[in-house]
Design a protein around this motif. Sequence first.
Motif, PDB file in Angstrom:
ATOM      1  N   UNK A  90       0.872  -1.185   0.000  1.00 46.11           N
ATOM      2  CA  UNK A  90       0.000   0.000   0.000  1.00 46.11           C
ATOM      3  C   UNK A  90       0.906   1.231   0.000  1.00 46.11           C
ATOM      4  N   UNK A  91       0.901   1.946  -1.119  1.00 46.27           N
ATOM      5  CA  UNK A  91       1.853   3.052  -1.286  1.00 46.27           C
ATOM      6  C   UNK A  91       1.120   4.286  -1.789  1.00 46.27           C
ATOM      7  N   UNK A  92       1.717   5.438  -1.529  1.00 45.48           N
ATOM      8  CA  UNK A  92       1.142   6.694  -2.032  1.00 45.48           C
ATOM      9  C   UNK A  92       1.364   6.786  -3.541  1.00 45.48           C
ATOM     10  N   UNK A  95       4.131   9.915  -4.349  1.00 40.03           N
ATOM     11  CA  UNK A  95       5.435  10.047  -3.694  1.00 40.03           C
ATOM     12  C   UNK A  95       6.405   9.058  -4.334  1.00 40.03           C
ATOM     13  N   UNK A 100       8.892   8.282  -0.007  1.00 33.54           N
ATOM     14  CA  UNK A 100       8.245   7.323   0.892  1.00 33.54           C
ATOM     15  C   UNK A 100       9.166   7.012   2.072  1.00 33.54           C
TER      16      UNK A 100
ATOM     17  N   UNK B  17       3.201  16.502  -0.697  1.00 30.77           N
ATOM     18  CA  UNK B  17       2.158  15.968  -1.567  1.00 30.77           C
ATOM     19  C   UNK B  17       1.378  17.090  -2.250  1.00 30.77           C
ATOM     20  N   UNK B  20       3.269  18.285  -5.180  1.00 32.87           N
ATOM     21  CA  UNK B  20       3.114  17.376  -6.321  1.00 32.87           C
ATOM     22  C   UNK B  20       1.765  17.579  -6.994  1.00 32.87           C
ATOM     23  N   UNK B  97      -6.868   7.878   2.805  1.00 29.27           N
ATOM     24  CA  UNK B  97      -6.188   7.090   1.779  1.00 29.27           C
ATOM     25  C   UNK B  97      -5.583   5.866   2.446  1.00 29.27           C
ATOM     26  N   UNK B  98      -5.553   4.749   1.702  1.00 28.02           N
ATOM     27  CA  UNK B  98      -5.023   3.493   2.270  1.00 28.02           C
ATOM     28  C   UNK B  98      -3.608   3.669   2.813  1.00 28.02           C
ATOM     29  N   UNK B  99      -2.698   4.347   2.089  1.00 26.67           N
ATOM     30  CA  UNK B  99      -1.341   4.485   2.645  1.00 26.67           C
ATOM     31  C   UNK B  99      -1.327   5.298   3.942  1.00 26.67           C
ATOM     32  N   UNK B 102      -2.010   2.767   6.643  1.00 26.03           N
ATOM     33  CA  UNK B 102      -0.903   1.830   6.857  1.00 26.03           C
ATOM     34  C   UNK B 102       0.348   2.515   7.409  1.00 26.03           C
ATOM     35  N   UNK B 103       0.675   3.669   6.874  1.00 23.81           N
ATOM     36  CA  UNK B 103       1.960   4.265   7.264  1.00 23.81           C
ATOM     37  C   UNK B 103       1.827   5.304   8.370  1.00 23.81           C
TER      38      UNK B 103
END
Lengths: 230, 559
Positions: A90-92, A95, A100, B17, B20, B97-99, B102-103
């Motif tokens: 699961x990643x952005x 980014x 990350x 972000x 971006x 958001x899923x990340x 998780x993060x």
Amino acid sequence: MTGADDAPAVESIGLSKSYADLVALHPLDLAVAGGQSVALIGHNGSGKSTFLRLAAGLLEPTAGEVEIAGWPTGSPEARATTSFLPDDPVLYDDLSVREHVEYVSRLHSGPGWDDYAEELVGRLSLIDRVDDLPSRFSRGLRQKTSIVLALVRPFSVLLVDEPFVGLDQTGKAALLEMLDEVHEDGAATVVATHDPDFVERVDRCIALRDGEVVFDGKATTADVLRLVSA
Amino acid sequence: MTVSESAAAVGALRRARRKHRVSDIHWVDAFYQVYITGIVAIVAIVLVSGVVGDQRLGAAGMARVHAHGPAMAGLAAALAVAVGLRSGGRGGPLALEAPDVRHVLLSPVDRGVALRGPALRQIRFLALCGAGAGAAAGQLALRRLGGNPAAWVASGAAFGLLCVGLGFGSALVASGRRLPRWAATAIGAVLLAWSVADATGRGPTAPASFAGRMALWPFKFDALAVVPGVLALALVAVGIASVAGTSLESAERRTSLVGQLKFAVTLQDLRTVLVLRRQLAMEVPRTRPWLRGSRRAPRFPVWRRGWRGVLRWPLVRVARVVVLAGGAGLALRGAYSGTTPLVVLAGLALWIAALDAVEPMAQETDHPGRRDGFPMDAGSLMVRHVPAPAVLMLLIGALAAGVAALPGGGSVPLAPAGVLAGTLGLLAFMGAAVSVLQGAPNQVDQLAMITPEVAGTRTVVRTVWPPALAVGGTLPIVAARAAASTHSATALSPAVAAAFVAIPLLIVVALGVAWVRYRDQLHAWIKVSMEQMSPTKAIERAQAERAALDDGDDEEEAR
């Protein structure tokens, strides 16, 4: 509840999880000692991922509790202690790999991008892709990014769910080496896997079937094949 | 990790972000979005203005507004609270958001710090929408009720903000304080039912009606309306303070689903919206069916498959369908009493119920690869999927007609209600079957093959046609009411008038079933015909014919 130095790395007490009328995990009492390496094996749907996600704090138990080094799962201390490497990266989307790493490291009060991060990325053959967006990566490369993120931060408990899916042979070899190093450094590792050979590398093997423990001890590849085919 | 360290780490990510995202936005896209939003807002206001009308209310109308206005406006506030509580009970209203889950939420940062940002951004956007919609509604009220325009716009905007505050605040509190789902739903339902009772003059003043008084401040100032305002602020404050308690399990489940849901809505993909909404609501089929059917090899496997699906409906789906049928029945009573637009409400309620009934058919459409693996053409399989949901919808339609025929005010006579029982369910089934089978619009086809004007009209027709079929099923009641109100010796009885309207409706159903069976062949025929008519294809055919003739001449010369 507060953490204690002699507390097990992971301890579940009467832990169970149900989804409506489906029992994913029957009441489970389990303790993983600090520094122990454990392989979690079982059929699909046996409860391996459910247990790991409960321990990581992503799922809420239907009954019972999980503690990480004596801290209730989900508490800031438990979160600081546990690193979870999921089976689905699961990643952005927006980014790069480097961003990350910087972000995840900083969230854990780490230094951000440093030599260690660069070494990890290099060992997983991602060094030429660090400024690319993982959203454009293949499944395998995304999995490698996820591995870097799980290892780049400080932890003393590593929970890993199906880590070899999508990895090429070099990636798999690098990951196995890293898991050994993590173990040598004194962290407890719990790895859910379908790879029967992996059990030869760990201190302990726990087999689950339909949400219940059916084997707990030192096992060989032959034992695993027997347990899984039974 | 301290709160300030958490804030610094999370803030650094958000800045990166944002940078971006901003660099990815093209000014033409941004301008186009503003342009489309503006157009949609203007069209909506014009349409609603048309419905509301421009004429000032008379004394009787003013008295009705005075008596029932706050309760009617309060219904909106009660609905906002009910929706908010329901969303909060399921881990909403935040769509992370899923990340991030998780993060960020699995890291030792302060979850309050990490979640307050998204919560404030969401409420800021909703507040803007609520104030805008409220101001527009105030402007419409001004036309009918008269008074100071600025006061109406201001009170409308304030009421919009109040609804957002009550709804969003309730959701945050329910989520952060882990209010059980059943309790959240029950509280919301009680508030809503109380407001409905108040608005229809059948109950004491509902709590939400005090909020409704704010919407009518220019008409009649009431200081008590400030109390719900204070309550809304308190709910938002408590909700924001307890946002760290949001369930990670629910948050993670919502992450991907909400994103997909938004995407499906933009594509007008009703089926995907339904499936995702069920997943969001954790509405899963029962492992054990309500009744265990026969285990013998079925003579009609598709029929049995249909009923097996129905027998695994979760209780919440059964309850929803029964409530929709009951609601449709009540709306039909209103329509029979003279409020004709209520037939739309009845038709829509049954169409929504039918979308559940046609689930087996929808699942075949979801997986065309699996469907095409069966040794029969798609139409032949799909037509076998017709009987089970059609029978089920006949039962649901009969339930709606039964509610309409219950003794009491606005009761529909038994004979026309009997006719209605047939058309309601069948037409709603047909509408749902059309929705499911036509699927999402083919974007490539729309964008590449036809002009935007035609594509737009086609989209509207595609969207409106299925619910319109369901609404069509209610027409016998309009005919029955017209017959009942005609005092002539030659006039038809209500039952006969309803039956006359029912006949063409049943023909429509038969044509619909034929469409289900021969849809692919029909499309293939249309495609071939279009190609025949295409000037480009005609030129290509002429060229091919000329080339064939030239080849023939060359061969003759060679001989």
